[in-house]
Motif scaffolding. Structure first.
Motif, PDB file in Angstrom:
ATOM      1  N   LEU A  26     -62.069  33.178  51.678  1.00 29.91           N
ATOM      2  CA  LEU A  26     -62.714  34.338  52.297  1.00 29.91           C
ATOM      3  C   LEU A  26     -63.330  35.223  51.224  1.00 29.91           C
ATOM      4  CD1 LEU A  26     -59.938  35.414  54.825  1.00 29.91           C
ATOM      5  CD2 LEU A  26     -62.066  34.225  55.351  1.00 29.91           C
ATOM      6  N   MET A  27     -62.595  35.317  50.124  1.00 35.59           N
ATOM      7  CA  MET A  27     -63.058  36.153  49.018  1.00 35.59           C
ATOM      8  C   MET A  27     -62.381  35.698  47.739  1.00 35.59           C
ATOM      9  SD  MET A  27     -60.927  39.654  49.827  1.00 35.59           S
ATOM     10  CE  MET A  27     -60.568  39.460  51.561  1.00 35.59           C
ATOM     11  N   ARG A  28     -62.959  36.142  46.639  1.00 39.66           N
ATOM     12  CA  ARG A  28     -62.344  35.967  45.330  1.00 39.66           C
ATOM     13  C   ARG A  28     -62.096  37.369  44.800  1.00 39.66           C
ATOM     14  NH1 ARG A  28     -65.613  32.107  46.333  1.00 39.66           N
ATOM     15  NH2 ARG A  28     -67.587  32.955  45.676  1.00 39.66           N
ATOM     16  N   ALA A  29     -60.878  37.601  44.347  1.00 40.54           N
ATOM     17  CA  ALA A  29     -60.529  38.945  43.899  1.00 40.54           C
ATOM     18  C   ALA A  29     -59.703  38.867  42.617  1.00 40.54           C
ATOM     19  CB  ALA A  29     -59.732  39.677  44.981  1.00 40.54           C
ATOM     20  N   GLY A  36     -60.312  36.866  35.465  1.00 49.72           N
ATOM     21  CA  GLY A  36     -60.529  35.774  36.409  1.00 49.72           C
ATOM     22  C   GLY A  36     -60.278  36.230  37.843  1.00 49.72           C
ATOM     23  N   LEU A  37     -60.770  35.445  38.749  1.00 48.41           N
ATOM     24  CA  LEU A  37     -60.665  35.796  40.162  1.00 48.41           C
ATOM     25  C   LEU A  37     -59.840  34.752  40.910  1.00 48.41           C
ATOM     26  CD1 LEU A  37     -64.399  36.791  40.785  1.00 48.41           C
ATOM     27  CD2 LEU A  37     -62.490  38.307  40.304  1.00 48.41           C
ATOM     28  N   SER A  38     -58.971  35.212  41.795  1.00 50.89           N
ATOM     29  CA  SER A  38     -58.171  34.328  42.637  1.00 50.89           C
ATOM     30  C   SER A  38     -58.843  34.203  43.989  1.00 50.89           C
ATOM     31  CB  SER A  38     -56.771  34.907  42.850  1.00 50.89           C
ATOM     32  OG  SER A  38     -56.108  35.068  41.634  1.00 50.89           O
ATOM     33  N   GLU A  39     -58.851  32.979  44.519  1.00 48.15           N
ATOM     34  CA  GLU A  39     -59.420  32.766  45.843  1.00 48.15           C
ATOM     35  C   GLU A  39     -58.388  33.100  46.905  1.00 48.15           C
ATOM     36  OE1 GLU A  39     -61.069  28.833  46.145  1.00 48.15           O
ATOM     37  OE2 GLU A  39     -62.924  29.504  45.203  1.00 48.15           O
ATOM     38  N   ILE A  40     -58.840  33.824  47.921  1.00 49.75           N
ATOM     39  CA  ILE A  40     -57.970  34.239  49.019  1.00 49.75           C
ATOM     40  C   ILE A  40     -58.534  33.653  50.307  1.00 49.75           C
ATOM     41  CG2 ILE A  40     -57.058  36.207  50.304  1.00 49.75           C
ATOM     42  CD1 ILE A  40     -57.525  37.841  47.667  1.00 49.75           C
ATOM     43  N   VAL A  42     -57.505  32.743  54.654  1.00 51.28           N
ATOM     44  CA  VAL A  42     -56.688  33.263  55.749  1.00 51.28           C
ATOM     45  C   VAL A  42     -55.241  32.800  55.554  1.00 51.28           C
ATOM     46  CG1 VAL A  42     -56.253  33.126  58.234  1.00 51.28           C
ATOM     47  CG2 VAL A  42     -58.592  33.407  57.411  1.00 51.28           C
ATOM     48  N   ILE A  43     -55.065  31.520  55.223  1.00 48.43           N
ATOM     49  CA  ILE A  43     -53.717  30.969  55.071  1.00 48.43           C
ATOM     50  C   ILE A  43     -52.998  31.573  53.865  1.00 48.43           C
ATOM     51  CG2 ILE A  43     -52.401  28.847  54.651  1.00 48.43           C
ATOM     52  CD1 ILE A  43     -53.567  29.098  57.510  1.00 48.43           C
ATOM     53  N   SER A  44     -53.672  31.677  52.724  1.00 54.27           N
ATOM     54  CA  SER A  44     -53.000  32.256  51.547  1.00 54.27           C
ATOM     55  C   SER A  44     -52.680  33.732  51.773  1.00 54.27           C
ATOM     56  CB  SER A  44     -53.840  32.070  50.283  1.00 54.27           C
ATOM     57  OG  SER A  44     -55.018  32.849  50.333  1.00 54.27           O
ATOM     58  N   GLY A  45     -53.576  34.422  52.474  1.00 58.73           N
ATOM     59  CA  GLY A  45     -53.307  35.821  52.807  1.00 58.73           C
ATOM     60  C   GLY A  45     -52.107  35.964  53.726  1.00 58.73           C
ATOM     61  N   LEU A  46     -52.013  35.065  54.710  1.00 56.88           N
ATOM     62  CA  LEU A  46     -50.861  35.087  55.620  1.00 56.88           C
ATOM     63  C   LEU A  46     -49.567  34.756  54.887  1.00 56.88           C
ATOM     64  CD1 LEU A  46     -52.319  33.427  58.830  1.00 56.88           C
ATOM     65  CD2 LEU A  46     -51.544  35.784  58.573  1.00 56.88           C
ATOM     66  N   GLN A  47     -49.624  33.808  53.959  1.00 53.15           N
ATOM     67  CA  GLN A  47     -48.429  33.465  53.188  1.00 53.15           C
ATOM     68  C   GLN A  47     -47.921  34.672  52.410  1.00 53.15           C
ATOM     69  OE1 GLN A  47     -50.030  30.132  50.989  1.00 53.15           O
ATOM     70  NE2 GLN A  47     -49.024  28.652  52.330  1.00 53.15           N
ATOM     71  N   THR A 122     -67.361  37.987  47.986  1.00 54.26           N
ATOM     72  CA  THR A 122     -67.211  37.362  49.297  1.00 54.26           C
ATOM     73  C   THR A 122     -67.321  35.849  49.148  1.00 54.26           C
ATOM     74  OG1 THR A 122     -68.274  39.282  50.281  1.00 54.26           O
ATOM     75  CG2 THR A 122     -68.117  37.331  51.644  1.00 54.26           C
ATOM     76  N   GLY A 123     -66.435  35.123  49.813  1.00 53.47           N
ATOM     77  CA  GLY A 123     -66.449  33.664  49.770  1.00 53.47           C
ATOM     78  C   GLY A 123     -67.121  33.080  50.999  1.00 53.47           C
ATOM     79  N   TRP A 124     -67.472  31.805  50.913  1.00 54.65           N
ATOM     80  CA  TRP A 124     -68.168  31.146  52.022  1.00 54.65           C
ATOM     81  C   TRP A 124     -67.298  31.041  53.266  1.00 54.65           C
ATOM     82  CZ3 TRP A 124     -66.301  26.519  53.916  1.00 54.65           C
ATOM     83  CH2 TRP A 124     -65.420  25.801  53.090  1.00 54.65           C
ATOM     84  N   GLY A 125     -65.987  31.087  53.099  1.00 50.58           N
ATOM     85  CA  GLY A 125     -65.081  30.994  54.233  1.00 50.58           C
ATOM     86  C   GLY A 125     -65.191  32.185  55.175  1.00 50.58           C
ATOM     87  N   LEU A 126     -65.512  33.362  54.626  1.00 45.65           N
ATOM     88  CA  LEU A 126     -65.679  34.544  55.481  1.00 45.65           C
ATOM     89  C   LEU A 126     -66.852  34.330  56.433  1.00 45.65           C
ATOM     90  CD1 LEU A 126     -64.863  37.414  56.271  1.00 45.65           C
ATOM     91  CD2 LEU A 126     -66.373  38.247  54.470  1.00 45.65           C
ATOM     92  N   TYR A 127     -67.924  33.747  55.917  1.00 52.25           N
ATOM     93  CA  TYR A 127     -69.084  33.486  56.761  1.00 52.25           C
ATOM     94  C   TYR A 127     -68.776  32.405  57.798  1.00 52.25           C
ATOM     95  CZ  TYR A 127     -71.398  36.247  53.205  1.00 52.25           C
ATOM     96  OH  TYR A 127     -71.729  37.256  52.357  1.00 52.25           O
ATOM     97  N   LEU A 128     -68.041  31.375  57.387  1.00 48.26           N
ATOM     98  CA  LEU A 128     -67.670  30.318  58.323  1.00 48.26           C
ATOM     99  C   LEU A 128     -66.742  30.851  59.411  1.00 48.26           C
ATOM    100  CD1 LEU A 128     -67.688  27.371  59.244  1.00 48.26           C
ATOM    101  CD2 LEU A 128     -65.815  26.947  57.631  1.00 48.26           C
ATOM    102  N   PHE A 129     -65.735  31.629  59.013  1.00 40.79           N
ATOM    103  CA  PHE A 129     -64.792  32.198  59.982  1.00 40.79           C
ATOM    104  C   PHE A 129     -65.527  33.108  60.966  1.00 40.79           C
ATOM    105  CE2 PHE A 129     -61.205  35.216  60.999  1.00 40.79           C
ATOM    106  CZ  PHE A 129     -60.480  34.311  61.748  1.00 40.79           C
ATOM    107  N   THR A 130     -66.409  33.950  60.453  1.00 48.32           N
ATOM    108  CA  THR A 130     -67.190  34.851  61.302  1.00 48.32           C
ATOM    109  C   THR A 130     -68.096  34.050  62.240  1.00 48.32           C
ATOM    110  OG1 THR A 130     -67.181  36.527  59.558  1.00 48.32           O
ATOM    111  CG2 THR A 130     -68.826  36.782  61.303  1.00 48.32           C
ATOM    112  N   ALA A 131     -68.737  33.004  61.725  1.00 48.75           N
ATOM    113  CA  ALA A 131     -69.606  32.172  62.557  1.00 48.75           C
ATOM    114  C   ALA A 131     -68.808  31.480  63.669  1.00 48.75           C
ATOM    115  CB  ALA A 131     -70.327  31.135  61.701  1.00 48.75           C
ATOM    116  N   CYS A 132     -67.603  31.026  63.348  1.00 51.23           N
ATOM    117  CA  CYS A 132     -66.763  30.380  64.363  1.00 51.23           C
ATOM    118  C   CYS A 132     -66.407  31.363  65.482  1.00 51.23           C
ATOM    119  CB  CYS A 132     -65.479  29.831  63.737  1.00 51.23           C
ATOM    120  SG  CYS A 132     -65.705  28.353  62.741  1.00 51.23           S
ATOM    121  N   ILE A 133     -66.033  32.580  65.104  1.00 50.35           N
ATOM    122  CA  ILE A 133     -65.681  33.601  66.096  1.00 50.35           C
ATOM    123  C   ILE A 133     -66.894  33.935  66.962  1.00 50.35           C
ATOM    124  CG2 ILE A 133     -64.945  36.000  66.425  1.00 50.35           C
ATOM    125  CD1 ILE A 133     -62.657  34.302  65.423  1.00 50.35           C
ATOM    126  N   LEU A 134     -68.048  34.154  66.324  1.00 47.34           N
ATOM    127  CA  LEU A 134     -69.259  34.498  67.079  1.00 47.34           C
ATOM    128  C   LEU A 134     -69.706  33.335  67.966  1.00 47.34           C
ATOM    129  CD1 LEU A 134     -71.261  36.481  64.368  1.00 47.34           C
ATOM    130  CD2 LEU A 134     -70.020  37.400  66.348  1.00 47.34           C
TER     131      LEU A 134
END
Length: 146
Positions: A26-29, A36-40, A42-47, A122-134
């Motif tokens: 979803l993002m790199r922070a 360096g940036l860590s990738e986050i 939905v699953i890693s955030g939930l963990q 912002t990571g590509w997963g945020l766009y994919l997740f948003t596109a799936c919801i829409l």
């Protein structure tokens, strides 16, 4: 009939796309760009959330995973004539709850970017997740019209 098959195919594709979106970044922070940036995802955030706040983790798990997936399954059951159309308004509410999750993620990105010490991309997963919801919202709207 062709539109019905297209809607069915589009809805069933979400059965595959949602899990991809949950594991996609979803993002790199990170603290300052030099560390360096860590990738986050939905699953890693939930963990991480399950380790710190179980109540919030339950709520976010419902919004991010169960609500959209239950909606896709429910729409599929309606499209294939295995469930009554009267359930459609409840399924649309599930889709709106899932959209709230995308809003929260976007809000977190804006807040963290304003902090100054943290770099967020912002990571590509945020766009994919948003596109799936829409897409799910659009499919349920078009299914209602049929």
């Amino acid at each position: 009939m062709r539109m019905t098959n297209t809607l069915r195919l589009a809805n069933l594709s979400l059965v595959i796309l949602f899990p991809i979106a949950w594991f996609a970044p979803l993002m790199r922070a990170g603290v300052l760009p030099i560390f360096g940036l860590s990738e986050i995802s939905v699953i890693s955030g939930l963990q991480s959330l399950w380790k710190t706040d179980v109540a919030l983790a339950l709520l976010v798990t419902f919004f991010a995973i169960f609500a959209p997936y239950l909606k896709v399954i429910g729409i599929a059951l309606i499209q294939f004539g295995l469930m009554r159309r009267k359930v459609l308004p409840a399924l649309e509410i599930l889709g709106k709850l899932a959209m709230a999750d995308v809003f929260l993620i976007a809000l977190y990105i804006v807040i963290v970017k304003g902090a100054g010490y943290v770099k967020v991309e912002t990571g590509w997963g945020l766009y994919l997740f948003t596109a799936c919801i829409l897409a799910s919202l659009a499919i349920s709207h078009l299914t209602r019209k049929r």
